[in-house]
Design a protein around this motif. Structure first.
Motif, PDB file in Angstrom:
ATOM      1  N   THR A  67       0.834  -1.203   0.000  1.00  0.00           N
ATOM      2  CA  THR A  67       0.000   0.000   0.000  1.00  0.00           C
ATOM      3  C   THR A  67       0.869   1.254   0.000  1.00  0.00           C
ATOM      4  OG1 THR A  67      -1.720  -1.199   1.198  1.00  0.00           O
ATOM      5  CG2 THR A  67      -1.866   1.205   1.212  1.00  0.00           C
ATOM      6  N   GLU A  70       2.247   1.699  -3.376  1.00  0.00           N
ATOM      7  CA  GLU A  70       1.200   2.164  -4.292  1.00  0.00           C
ATOM      8  C   GLU A  70       1.005   3.679  -4.178  1.00  0.00           C
ATOM      9  OE1 GLU A  70      -3.636   2.144  -4.717  1.00  0.00           O
ATOM     10  OE2 GLU A  70      -2.714   0.480  -3.622  1.00  0.00           O
ATOM     11  N   TYR A  71       0.881   4.189  -2.948  1.00  0.00           N
ATOM     12  CA  TYR A  71       0.662   5.622  -2.763  1.00  0.00           C
ATOM     13  C   TYR A  71       1.887   6.437  -3.174  1.00  0.00           C
ATOM     14  CZ  TYR A  71      -3.942   5.248  -0.797  1.00  0.00           C
ATOM     15  OH  TYR A  71      -5.282   5.028  -0.649  1.00  0.00           O
ATOM     16  N   ARG A  72       3.068   5.912  -2.970  1.00  0.00           N
ATOM     17  CA  ARG A  72       4.289   6.598  -3.404  1.00  0.00           C
ATOM     18  C   ARG A  72       4.317   6.694  -4.939  1.00  0.00           C
ATOM     19  NH1 ARG A  72       7.757   7.856   0.187  1.00  0.00           N
ATOM     20  NH2 ARG A  72       7.486   6.282   1.768  1.00  0.00           N
ATOM     21  N   ARG A  74       1.673   6.516  -6.963  1.00  0.00           N
ATOM     22  CA  ARG A  74       0.586   7.412  -7.368  1.00  0.00           C
ATOM     23  C   ARG A  74       1.025   8.872  -7.251  1.00  0.00           C
ATOM     24  NH1 ARG A  74      -5.408   5.966  -5.587  1.00  0.00           N
ATOM     25  NH2 ARG A  74      -5.478   3.780  -6.159  1.00  0.00           N
ATOM     26  N   PRO A  88       2.557  11.515  -0.934  1.00  0.00           N
ATOM     27  CA  PRO A  88       1.711  10.327  -0.745  1.00  0.00           C
ATOM     28  C   PRO A  88       0.705  10.464   0.397  1.00  0.00           C
ATOM     29  CG  PRO A  88       3.990   9.664  -1.061  1.00  0.00           C
ATOM     30  CD  PRO A  88       3.982  11.160  -0.966  1.00  0.00           C
ATOM     31  N   LEU A  91      -2.450  12.216  -0.630  1.00  0.00           N
ATOM     32  CA  LEU A  91      -3.404  11.338  -1.329  1.00  0.00           C
ATOM     33  C   LEU A  91      -4.189  10.491  -0.339  1.00  0.00           C
ATOM     34  CD1 LEU A  91      -1.209  10.076  -4.309  1.00  0.00           C
ATOM     35  CD2 LEU A  91      -2.981  11.834  -4.359  1.00  0.00           C
ATOM     36  N   LEU A  92      -3.505  10.000   0.688  1.00  0.00           N
ATOM     37  CA  LEU A  92      -4.171   9.189   1.704  1.00  0.00           C
ATOM     38  C   LEU A  92      -5.171  10.029   2.494  1.00  0.00           C
ATOM     39  CD1 LEU A  92      -4.377   6.396   2.998  1.00  0.00           C
ATOM     40  CD2 LEU A  92      -2.555   7.078   4.551  1.00  0.00           C
ATOM     41  N   GLU A  95      -8.285  10.445   0.536  1.00  0.00           N
ATOM     42  CA  GLU A  95      -9.097   9.225   0.547  1.00  0.00           C
ATOM     43  C   GLU A  95      -9.824   9.069   1.879  1.00  0.00           C
ATOM     44  OE1 GLU A  95      -8.628   4.405   0.153  1.00  0.00           O
ATOM     45  OE2 GLU A  95      -7.180   5.668  -0.891  1.00  0.00           O
ATOM     46  N   ARG A 130      -0.982   4.074  10.027  1.00  0.00           N
ATOM     47  CA  ARG A 130      -0.015   4.456   9.004  1.00  0.00           C
ATOM     48  C   ARG A 130       1.381   3.973   9.345  1.00  0.00           C
ATOM     49  NH1 ARG A 130      -1.276  10.715   7.810  1.00  0.00           N
ATOM     50  NH2 ARG A 130      -3.349  10.416   7.008  1.00  0.00           N
TER      51      ARG A 130
END
Length: 132
Positions: A67, A70-72, A74, A88, A91-92, A95, A130
């Motif tokens: 995960t 993925e965020y890195r 994105r 990142p 983005l989290l 969400e 996190r």
């Protein structure tokens, strides 16, 4: 980076990480809960980001969750697409905000459908879960 350079890089990171961990252990008078490898990574990233930073460290990236990767990825690609720096965690946070809005809407909705997947995703994404 070829295989030999990669091995040298990992060796350098490991030596630095071990040294930073020892420094933390000494500075905390042997408190092992404050001189973990995770703490040493954070300390090392502040002092030597080119070696132990989140974007540059081979050891750190190998230890990252899917995960987090993925965020890195994105954030990197969205930054490239927009021409602005996107982090990142930003983005989290977006969400999480969206999930909170949807869950609040579900509470107020007359149609009481299942939202178990959204609740589960919200719990997984909450700040106390996190890793960095």
């Amino acid at each position: 980076m070829n295989k030999f350079q990669s091995h040298l890089r990992v060796d350098a990171e490991w030596i630095a990480l071990s040294a930073f961990r020892e420094l933390l252990k000494i500075s905390t008078k042997g408190n092992m809960s404050k001189s973990t490898y995770a703490e040493a990574f954070e300390f090392g990233a502040e002092l030597y980001p080119a070696l132990l930073g989140a974007e540059s460290s081979i050891l750190r990236q190998a230890n990252e969750s899917n995960t987090a990767r993925e965020y890195r990825q994105r954030a990197r690609l969205k930054s490239e697409a927009t021409g602005t720096s996107i982090h990142p965690l930003g983005l989290l946070d977006e969400e999480i905000s969206e999930l909170v809005q949807l869950l609040n809407l579900a509470k107020e909705s007359k149609e009481r459908g299942r939202v178990d997947q959204l609740k589960s995703r919200h719990q997984d994404a909450s700040p106390c879960k996190r890793r960095d």
